[in-house]
Motif scaffolding. Structure first.
Motif: not given
Length: 271
Positions: A241, A245, A248-249, A251-254, A256
């Motif tokens: 990532l 960070r 808001e990080t 909330d990202t697909p990466e 999760n």
């Protein structure tokens, strides 16, 4: 096992290239004879210099035992532990090791600034001590509480004092054993982001023990997942990532994707 050889920040700068901490074929047994309990079995981990590595796994898998070995507080039954080619004990004797545990372990009769100063008191040259303490208190956002006693601080503030104390001597290696484990979820996340900010500014080699998948993903350059006892390496995962960070990080697909992979891996280890 796949060990990280390099990391790149948002500007493309190489962050980690050399070995900072290494566990080489480490095993650990407690007790004797029929009462022998094997805590770790043939564990090899490379923590690159300047990286933030997290040990993640179920309770009793040997995470804290590995960290205590890195601090020179325990010895392996088999295998070796080294930091930049020297023993953890030698690193500790030279004052280049910082440790923060789940219990902040502050001296209640000392003020915040005098707790932070503790690792510096062995130095003969104390001319820069006051400046260093002021810098650290500013770094962890406690400059206004320099004269306060530990009982006057919240749990999160006490942990920040503990981390400042661990950083006082500019350690080559920072060891963190569940430093935020007793805090509420909001305070824990806030201090995770604070710790990340401090680490980004200093880039000291860091080893963290945690049970929290979220904490591991938001902080780490690599995550080492251990199996249930006896602890063995289940997998080593590169967390790619971008930095910095933020909340808001998460909330990202990466983010999760990493969290789901770790959750599924840990659940699978218990089947």
């Amino acid at each position: 096992m796949t060990a990280i050889q390099s990391h790149v920040d948002a500007d493309g700068a190489d962050l980690t290239m050399t070995e900072g901490l290494r566990f080489d074929s480490v095993s650990k047994e407690y007790g004797h004879g029929k009462r022998t309990m094997q805590a770790l079995d043939d564990v090899t981990i490379t923590v690159p210099d300047g990286s933030f590595t997290t040990l993640l796994g179920p309770s009793g898998c040997g995470k804290s035992t590995l960290l205590r070995m890195a601090a020179g507080l325990e010895q392996p039954t088999a295998g070796t532990v080294s930091v930049g080619g020297e023993s953890p004990a030698a690193l500790a004797r030279s004052g280049r090791l910082g440790v923060s545990f789940q219990d902040a372990s502050l001296l209640p009769w000392r003020s915040v600034e005098r707790n932070v100063a503790l690792p510096l008191e062995r130095r003969r040259d104390k001319s820069h001590t006051a400046k260093r303490i002021a810098e650290l208190l500013d770094l962890v956002g406690l400059e206004q509480f320099a004269g306060a006693r530990p009982y006057e601080l919240s749990g999160g503030m006490q942990q920040r004092v503990s981390i400042a104390r661990a950083l006082a001597a500019d350690p080559d290696l920072l060891l963190l054993d569940e430093p935020f484990g007793a805090l509420d979820e909001f305070t824990r996340l806030r201090l995770n982001l604070e710790l990340q900010r401090i680490w980004e500014g200093k880039r000291f080699t860091t080893l963290l023990v945690t049970h929290s998948i979220t904490e591991a993903v938001i902080l780490s350059t690599q995550i080492v997942v251990l199996s249930p006892r006896p602890g063995r390496i289940a997998e080593t995962i590169d967390v790619d990532l971008p930095w910095p960070r933020t909340a808001e990080t998460m909330d990202t697909p990466e983010f999760n994707g990493h969290a789901k992979y770790l959750r599924d891996l840990l659940l699978g280890l218990h089947r």
